[in-house]
Design a protein around this motif. Structure first.
Motif, PDB file in Angstrom:
ATOM      1  N   LYS A   1     -21.687 -17.994  26.816  1.00 33.09           N
ATOM      2  CA  LYS A   1     -23.017 -18.596  26.811  1.00 33.09           C
ATOM      3  C   LYS A   1     -23.222 -19.565  27.978  1.00 33.09           C
ATOM      4  N   LEU A   2     -22.122 -20.065  28.523  1.00 30.59           N
ATOM      5  CA  LEU A   2     -22.200 -20.972  29.663  1.00 30.59           C
ATOM      6  C   LEU A   2     -22.181 -20.230  31.000  1.00 30.59           C
ATOM      7  N   GLY A   3     -22.161 -18.901  30.957  1.00 30.81           N
ATOM      8  CA  GLY A   3     -22.238 -18.116  32.178  1.00 30.81           C
ATOM      9  C   GLY A   3     -20.911 -17.811  32.833  1.00 30.81           C
ATOM     10  N   LYS A   4     -19.827 -17.905  32.069  1.00 32.83           N
ATOM     11  CA  LYS A   4     -18.498 -17.681  32.640  1.00 32.83           C
ATOM     12  C   LYS A   4     -18.102 -16.201  32.699  1.00 32.83           C
TER      13      LYS A   4
ATOM     14  N   LYS B   1     -12.244 -17.054  44.859  1.00 29.69           N
ATOM     15  CA  LYS B   1     -13.198 -17.285  43.765  1.00 29.69           C
ATOM     16  C   LYS B   1     -14.076 -16.052  43.606  1.00 29.69           C
ATOM     17  N   VAL B   2     -14.032 -15.490  42.396  1.00 32.11           N
ATOM     18  CA  VAL B   2     -14.677 -14.203  42.138  1.00 32.11           C
ATOM     19  C   VAL B   2     -16.193 -14.282  42.195  1.00 32.11           C
ATOM     20  N   LYS B   3     -16.764 -15.270  41.535  1.00 31.52           N
ATOM     21  CA  LYS B   3     -18.223 -15.325  41.393  1.00 31.52           C
ATOM     22  C   LYS B   3     -18.946 -15.378  42.741  1.00 31.52           C
ATOM     23  N   PRO B   4     -18.586 -16.292  43.645  1.00 36.73           N
ATOM     24  CA  PRO B   4     -19.276 -16.286  44.947  1.00 36.73           C
ATOM     25  C   PRO B   4     -19.011 -15.024  45.759  1.00 36.73           C
ATOM     26  N   ALA B   5     -17.838 -14.416  45.583  1.00 35.80           N
ATOM     27  CA  ALA B   5     -17.558 -13.167  46.295  1.00 35.80           C
ATOM     28  C   ALA B   5     -18.520 -12.074  45.856  1.00 35.80           C
ATOM     29  N   ILE B   6     -18.777 -12.004  44.559  1.00 36.34           N
ATOM     30  CA  ILE B   6     -19.702 -11.003  44.019  1.00 36.34           C
ATOM     31  C   ILE B   6     -21.122 -11.256  44.518  1.00 36.34           C
ATOM     32  N   VAL B   7     -21.562 -12.505  44.442  1.00 32.91           N
ATOM     33  CA  VAL B   7     -22.926 -12.851  44.863  1.00 32.91           C
ATOM     34  C   VAL B   7     -23.099 -12.606  46.358  1.00 32.91           C
ATOM     35  N   MET B   8     -22.096 -12.941  47.131  1.00 32.73           N
ATOM     36  CA  MET B   8     -22.130 -12.741  48.579  1.00 32.73           C
ATOM     37  C   MET B   8     -22.290 -11.258  48.905  1.00 32.73           C
ATOM     38  N   LEU B   9     -21.501 -10.417  48.242  1.00 34.77           N
ATOM     39  CA  LEU B   9     -21.544  -8.987  48.514  1.00 34.77           C
ATOM     40  C   LEU B   9     -22.827  -8.330  48.001  1.00 34.77           C
ATOM     41  N   MET B  10     -23.216  -8.638  46.778  1.00 36.97           N
ATOM     42  CA  MET B  10     -24.370  -7.975  46.173  1.00 36.97           C
ATOM     43  C   MET B  10     -25.690  -8.554  46.646  1.00 36.97           C
ATOM     44  N   GLY B  11     -25.664  -9.832  47.041  1.00 36.10           N
ATOM     45  CA  GLY B  11     -26.892 -10.455  47.527  1.00 36.10           C
ATOM     46  C   GLY B  11     -27.043 -10.367  49.022  1.00 36.10           C
ATOM     47  N   GLY B  12     -25.948  -9.976  49.707  1.00 37.03           N
ATOM     48  CA  GLY B  12     -25.995  -9.873  51.159  1.00 37.03           C
ATOM     49  C   GLY B  12     -26.196 -11.212  51.836  1.00 37.03           C
ATOM     50  N   VAL B  13     -25.507 -12.246  51.313  1.00 31.57           N
ATOM     51  CA  VAL B  13     -25.670 -13.598  51.852  1.00 31.57           C
ATOM     52  C   VAL B  13     -24.322 -14.173  52.261  1.00 31.57           C
ATOM     53  N   SER B  14     -24.366 -15.331  52.894  1.00 24.19           N
ATOM     54  CA  SER B  14     -23.145 -16.015  53.312  1.00 24.19           C
ATOM     55  C   SER B  14     -22.461 -16.667  52.115  1.00 24.19           C
TER      56      SER B  14
ATOM     57  N   VAL C   1     -26.897 -20.571  45.458  1.00 19.00           N
ATOM     58  CA  VAL C   1     -27.673 -19.895  44.412  1.00 19.00           C
ATOM     59  C   VAL C   1     -26.927 -19.893  43.088  1.00 19.00           C
ATOM     60  N   ILE C   2     -25.598 -19.897  43.129  1.00 18.59           N
ATOM     61  CA  ILE C   2     -24.827 -20.005  41.885  1.00 18.59           C
ATOM     62  C   ILE C   2     -25.124 -21.339  41.207  1.00 18.59           C
ATOM     63  N   GLU C   3     -25.197 -22.387  42.006  1.00 15.61           N
ATOM     64  CA  GLU C   3     -25.528 -23.705  41.446  1.00 15.61           C
ATOM     65  C   GLU C   3     -26.950 -23.716  40.910  1.00 15.61           C
ATOM     66  N   GLN C   4     -27.874 -23.106  41.638  1.00 20.33           N
ATOM     67  CA  GLN C   4     -29.270 -23.041  41.179  1.00 20.33           C
ATOM     68  C   GLN C   4     -29.386 -22.261  39.872  1.00 20.33           C
ATOM     69  N   ALA C   5     -28.507 -21.269  39.718  1.00 17.15           N
ATOM     70  CA  ALA C   5     -28.534 -20.408  38.521  1.00 17.15           C
ATOM     71  C   ALA C   5     -27.693 -20.979  37.385  1.00 17.15           C
ATOM     72  N   ASN C   6     -27.217 -22.212  37.554  1.00 15.34           N
ATOM     73  CA  ASN C   6     -26.378 -22.850  36.537  1.00 15.34           C
ATOM     74  C   ASN C   6     -25.138 -22.014  36.196  1.00 15.34           C
TER      75      ASN C   6
ATOM     76  N   THR D   1     -24.132 -15.417  36.878  1.00 17.11           N
ATOM     77  CA  THR D   1     -23.962 -14.503  38.001  1.00 17.11           C
ATOM     78  C   THR D   1     -25.172 -13.611  38.223  1.00 17.11           C
ATOM     79  N   ARG D   2     -25.717 -13.034  37.163  1.00 22.71           N
ATOM     80  CA  ARG D   2     -26.863 -12.128  37.317  1.00 22.71           C
ATOM     81  C   ARG D   2     -28.029 -12.832  37.992  1.00 22.71           C
ATOM     82  N   LEU D   3     -28.351 -14.021  37.518  1.00 19.10           N
ATOM     83  CA  LEU D   3     -29.462 -14.774  38.088  1.00 19.10           C
ATOM     84  C   LEU D   3     -29.177 -15.169  39.531  1.00 19.10           C
ATOM     85  N   ALA D   4     -27.935 -15.529  39.807  1.00 18.63           N
ATOM     86  CA  ALA D   4     -27.544 -15.911  41.175  1.00 18.63           C
ATOM     87  C   ALA D   4     -27.737 -14.740  42.131  1.00 18.63           C
TER      88      ALA D   4
END
Length: 304
Positions: free
Chosen positions: A217-220, A265-278, A285-290, A293-296
């Motif tokens: 529920k905390l997004g882990k 760190k898995v989460k930023p690696a996923i967001v970087m690859l799927m979002g096409g960002v640095s 965006v992970i911080e913005q999404a609390n 991962t999906r929201l990020a």
């Protein structure tokens, strides 16, 4: 002090195992397996109470609170085990989920006689951790009457903090001091009073639910994958690569490269690859999404 425990279900004789000392090895373990198979049903019977406790724990942790397990003997050790597994599994700081065992750390390995009998020590040990009204305490006691646990629950309640109890007897004394009481009645043990058996199994199942569901529920978690795991050894580094490969749909080498950039760190690696960002943008965006991962990923794509 004379304490009558004969009425407790956990102390009663199990009629099915009265001749256990005359059984063969296979007969003993068959009986144990049959008795253990009833534990899941006992847990199922109290799922609404477990749900209520999880919602309270989640609300606390979401609002910068902490989770404390308090117990003695086997119950205390189970709390230590669950707390210790949170940092590697969910990359939580060690202070987020803590365990307090009667008798201190040495009681994890060697029984400390009489440690569970003090109300005052339960309160003192919880207070020494800087426990506040923003935190949650889960008191664990198979018998449901352990003074040490009651002392901790009473102290927490006096502060106005959320209190949860886990017992294996109906109308447990510790339930009187808990906002959310979970009574998993598994019946008499095959060895009378040996609550390291069915009772402990039930307690472990409940603790699994409390911590795991709260962390989901905390997004882990993304799908059923541990996107916040702490890749601290070779096995976990390889698991991290597989998670990135599965979610981002990239080959091994690309997952490995991304994880090197994110310091494993898995989460930023996923967001970087799927979002096409640095990496920097992924962390933003992970911080913005609390931490979700999906929201990020969505935020990363929108900002491109």
């Amino acid at each position: 002090m004379n304490v009558n425990i004969t009425a407790l279900t956990t102390e009663q004789r199990n009629e099915r195992s009265r001749n256990i000392d005359q059984l063969s090895t296979l007969e003993i373990i068959t009986l144990m397996n049959e008795e253990d198979s009833t534990v899941a049903d006992a847990v199922e019977a109290v799922l609404p109470q477990i749900e209520s406790a999880i919602e309270a724990i989640y609300h606390s942790l979401k609002n910068n609170g902490r989770l404390f397990y308090v117990g003695a003997g086997t119950s205390g050790r189970l709390g230590v085990l669950d707390a210790a597994e949170c940092p590697p599994t969910f990359c939580t700081p060690p202070e987020l989920v803590q365990a307090i065992i009667a008798g201190g750390e040495s009681a994890m390995f060697t029984a400390v006689e009489g440690a569970e009998d003090s109300l005052k020590e339960g309160a003192n040990d919880l207070e020494s951790k800087g426990f506040t009204k923003s935190d949650v305490v889960v008191g664990i006691a198979a018998s449901g009457r352990t003074p040490y646990v009651i002392g901790a629950l009473k102290h927490a309640r006096k502060l106005g903090a959320v209190t949860v109890s886990i017992a294996c007897n109906q109308n447990a004394e510790i339930s009187e001091y808990a906002d959310h009481h979970i009574e998993v009645v598994v019946g008499p043990e095959i060895l009378s009073g040996s609550t390291r058996l069915k009772s402990a199994t039930a307690q472990k199942m409940v603790l699994n639910m409390l911590s795991t569901t709260t962390m989901i529920k905390l997004g882990k978690i993304y799908d059923n994958l541990m996107v916040d795991l702490h890749a601290s050894n070779i096995k976990l580094v390889e698991r991290a690569k597989q998670i990135v490969m599965d979610i981002a749909g990239v080959p091994y080498e690309e997952a490995e490269k991304a994880l090197k950039e994110t310091n494993q760190k898995v989460k930023p690696a996923i967001v970087m690859l799927m979002g096409g960002v640095s990496v920097e943008r992924a962390n933003e965006v992970i911080e913005q999404a609390n931490g979700f991962t999906r929201l990020a990923i969505e935020l990363a794509k929108e900002g491109k």
